[in-house]
Design a protein around this motif. Structure first.
Motif, PDB file in Angstrom:
ATOM      1  N   THR A 174       0.841  -1.205   0.000  1.00  0.00           N
ATOM      2  CA  THR A 174       0.000   0.000   0.000  1.00  0.00           C
ATOM      3  C   THR A 174       0.873   1.250   0.000  1.00  0.00           C
ATOM      4  OG1 THR A 174      -1.651  -1.187   1.339  1.00  0.00           O
ATOM      5  CG2 THR A 174      -1.853   1.212   1.237  1.00  0.00           C
ATOM      6  N   GLU A 200      -2.212  -1.268  -3.588  1.00  0.00           N
ATOM      7  CA  GLU A 200      -3.309  -0.461  -3.054  1.00  0.00           C
ATOM      8  C   GLU A 200      -2.857   0.995  -2.953  1.00  0.00           C
ATOM      9  OE1 GLU A 200      -6.440  -0.720   0.681  1.00  0.00           O
ATOM     10  OE2 GLU A 200      -4.324  -1.165   1.081  1.00  0.00           O
ATOM     11  N   ILE A 202      -3.997   4.724  -1.627  1.00  0.00           N
ATOM     12  CA  ILE A 202      -4.934   5.440  -0.761  1.00  0.00           C
ATOM     13  C   ILE A 202      -4.509   6.901  -0.650  1.00  0.00           C
ATOM     14  CG2 ILE A 202      -5.881   5.628   1.572  1.00  0.00           C
ATOM     15  CD1 ILE A 202      -5.504   2.632   1.879  1.00  0.00           C
ATOM     16  N   ASP A 251      -9.060   4.537  -2.709  1.00  0.00           N
ATOM     17  CA  ASP A 251      -9.881   5.215  -1.708  1.00  0.00           C
ATOM     18  C   ASP A 251      -9.219   6.534  -1.320  1.00  0.00           C
ATOM     19  OD1 ASP A 251     -11.932   5.672   0.100  1.00  0.00           O
ATOM     20  OD2 ASP A 251     -11.050   4.448   1.694  1.00  0.00           O
ATOM     21  N   MET A 253      -9.107   8.774   2.179  1.00  0.00           N
ATOM     22  CA  MET A 253      -9.448   8.856   3.595  1.00  0.00           C
ATOM     23  C   MET A 253      -9.417  10.310   4.058  1.00  0.00           C
ATOM     24  SD  MET A 253      -7.196   5.624   5.050  1.00  0.00           S
ATOM     25  CE  MET A 253      -7.830   5.800   6.730  1.00  0.00           C
ATOM     26  N   ASP A 289      -6.877   4.593  11.637  1.00  0.00           N
ATOM     27  CA  ASP A 289      -7.502   3.310  11.261  1.00  0.00           C
ATOM     28  C   ASP A 289      -6.424   2.234  11.182  1.00  0.00           C
ATOM     29  OD1 ASP A 289      -9.124   1.275  10.398  1.00  0.00           O
ATOM     30  OD2 ASP A 289      -9.886   2.317   8.621  1.00  0.00           O
ATOM     31  N   LYS A 290      -5.851   1.881  12.326  1.00  0.00           N
ATOM     32  CA  LYS A 290      -4.749   0.919  12.365  1.00  0.00           C
ATOM     33  C   LYS A 290      -5.152  -0.440  11.804  1.00  0.00           C
ATOM     34  CE  LYS A 290      -2.693   3.085  16.450  1.00  0.00           C
ATOM     35  NZ  LYS A 290      -2.333   2.898  17.884  1.00  0.00           N
ATOM     36  N   ALA A 291      -6.400  -0.829  12.033  1.00  0.00           N
ATOM     37  CA  ALA A 291      -6.862  -2.145  11.587  1.00  0.00           C
ATOM     38  C   ALA A 291      -6.782  -2.279  10.068  1.00  0.00           C
ATOM     39  CB  ALA A 291      -8.294  -2.381  12.055  1.00  0.00           C
ATOM     40  N   ARG A 292      -6.993  -1.204   9.368  1.00  0.00           N
ATOM     41  CA  ARG A 292      -6.975  -1.227   7.903  1.00  0.00           C
ATOM     42  C   ARG A 292      -5.586  -1.565   7.363  1.00  0.00           C
ATOM     43  NH1 ARG A 292      -9.791   3.143   3.872  1.00  0.00           N
ATOM     44  NH2 ARG A 292      -9.204   2.122   1.930  1.00  0.00           N
ATOM     45  N   PHE A 293      -4.539  -1.183   8.101  1.00  0.00           N
ATOM     46  CA  PHE A 293      -3.172  -1.357   7.619  1.00  0.00           C
ATOM     47  C   PHE A 293      -2.431  -2.498   8.321  1.00  0.00           C
ATOM     48  CE2 PHE A 293      -4.418   3.078   7.082  1.00  0.00           C
ATOM     49  CZ  PHE A 293      -4.201   3.238   5.719  1.00  0.00           C
ATOM     50  N   ARG A 294      -3.067  -3.119   9.283  1.00  0.00           N
ATOM     51  CA  ARG A 294      -2.394  -4.137  10.089  1.00  0.00           C
ATOM     52  C   ARG A 294      -1.833  -5.263   9.224  1.00  0.00           C
ATOM     53  NH1 ARG A 294      -6.283  -5.130  13.750  1.00  0.00           N
ATOM     54  NH2 ARG A 294      -5.499  -3.378  14.995  1.00  0.00           N
ATOM     55  N   LYS A 296       0.316  -5.124   6.855  1.00  0.00           N
ATOM     56  CA  LYS A 296       0.710  -4.748   5.493  1.00  0.00           C
ATOM     57  C   LYS A 296       2.072  -4.053   5.477  1.00  0.00           C
ATOM     58  CE  LYS A 296      -4.055  -4.075   3.827  1.00  0.00           C
ATOM     59  NZ  LYS A 296      -5.008  -3.101   3.233  1.00  0.00           N
TER      60      LYS A 296
END
Length: 405
Positions: A174, A200, A202, A251, A253, A289-294, A296
């Protein structure tokens, strides 16, 4: 319709500007990786000579001007970084430069632009106002306009970053890119999609200026306000960049001011690097939004480092307040001898340092015989501040704690 630059245009731009701009470091941040839960790479574009990535596009554009265009001179509109880039490289190339900047532009950016020999004109409250004035002067004085983002040569120059990033870390999952007008994100997207189609991509905008998100998603959101990320505070993104990003970006953000401030402070504290609000927007998105990148491998660009030193100081102190290291306590007490000594004794016992004390005898709702004693204090951690509050309350005082949020 303006032609979209290609990967070949970006490769040509990279060769054209080679040796005149810095190939900045791209490094893994071990500490930020632990905080985010991902492998976080940082591209240090704040280490360019003018402290921003904008040199890439500006130089690529200036190098392709004809002799007649160079003699007439160039004009640009910018909140700061594009201004410095155009002014610096125009001076190097012997091209007269005029820059129109919004009036609220940080002083450091104005003075540095003037220091590069450009004629600086302050006009309007926002980039869009400065842009309109620059276009008027372009026509009136016969100058060549150097657009900050909606120009194929500017986009191609910015795209050289994408080539460098994937050269340094070809297995990235990403890339997170700050978006103002969209030139940086457009160039990186074109390069990244050509070199690694499945990556990805962003974009990140300040929550107060969601112009590109709305252009891509067809939404309508409130627009405007004071943002730390003035470098990406754009009311209307480019027509070319909007078209490119609608096709290539996964996306966009939006990040609130609180997270932008936090990201600036973290980069100073952890990476020992100074980054302006716009340059910290990518990290702010990861923090939000740490969960989105966890898990990666994710990279972002520290795209600019031109922040006013007084503003930076405010951001760093505000971050200490949010972390619980600095606090302002309002302690209600009887206005009589010994009250202050009893209060300060609690701070001494808790190991909390008093920075400033002020009595407020008039402007409060307490009885006339009472007072409010405001104490600004600093401690090694938030637990020590909590402890002194508990001790004061146990000693019979009423304590109110000021908050930023």
């Amino acid at each position: 319709m303006t032609a979209t630059p290609t990967i070949d245009d970006i490769r040509a731009a990279a060769e054209r500007i080679r040796g005149s701009v810095v190939r900045t470091p791209m490094l893994v941040s071990r500490t930020l990786s632990e905080i985010i839960g991902a492998e976080v790479w940082l591209k240090f574009e704040n280490l360019q000579f003018t402290a921003a990535y904008k040199e890439r596009g500006a130089l690529n554009k200036l190098l392709q001007l004809t002799a007649d265009e160079r003699a007439r001179g160039v004009i640009a509109a910018s909140a700061g970084n594009h201004a410095q880039a155009v002014a610096y490289h125009a001076k190097r190339l012997g091209i007269p430069a005029t820059i129109v900047m919004p009036r609220p532009t940080p002083t450091i950016k104005v003075s540095q632009t003037e220091g590069h020999g450009a004629r600086v004109i302050l006009h309007g409250a926002m980039f869009d106002d400065a842009y309109a004035r620059a276009r008027e002067m372009e026509a009136a004085e016969g100058l060549v306009f150097v657009h900050p983002f909606d120009d194929p040569d500017i986009i191609a120059g910015a795209g050289s970053l994408g080539i460098e990033m994937l050269d340094e870390a070809p297995d990235l999952d990403t890339i997170v890119v700050p978006i103002g007008g969209g030139g940086l994100m457009s160039g990186i997207s074109i390069a990244a999609r050509a070199l690694k189609p499945g990556i990805e991509l962003i974009g990140v905008e300040a929550e107060l200026y969601p112009s590109m998100k709305c252009a891509i998603d067809g939404c309508t959101l409130p627009l405007g306000g004071d943002t730390l990320a003035e470098g990406i505070a754009v009311k209307a993104p480019g027509a070319l960049t909007s078209r490119i990003l609608k096709e290539l970006v996964d996306d966009v953000m939006l990040v609130p001011e609180r997270l932008i401030e936090r990201a600036v402070a973290m980069l100073v504290g952890i990476e020992k690097t100074v980054v302006e609000g716009a340059g910290a927007a990518g990290l702010a998105a990861m923090l939000g939004d740490k969960a989105r990148f966890r898990g990666k491998k994710v990279a972002t660009i520290l795209c600019g480092g031109n922040i006013d030193t007084h503003l930076l100081a405010n951001v760093l102190v505000r971050d200490l307040v949010r972390a619980g290291r600095i606090a302002r306590l309002r302690v209600a007490a009887q206005d009589q001898p010994g009250a202050l000594a009893k209060i300060t004794a609690q701070f001494h016992e808790a190991g909390v340092n008093i920075l400033e004390i002020r009595h407020s005898r008039i402007f409060n709702a307490l009885p006339a015989k009472d007072t409010v004693i405001e104490v600004e204090c600093e401690a090694k951690d938030s637990n020590a501040i909590d402890a002194v509050v508990e001790m004061l309350e146990s000693a019979g005082f009423i304590v109110d704690r000021a908050s930023l949020d």
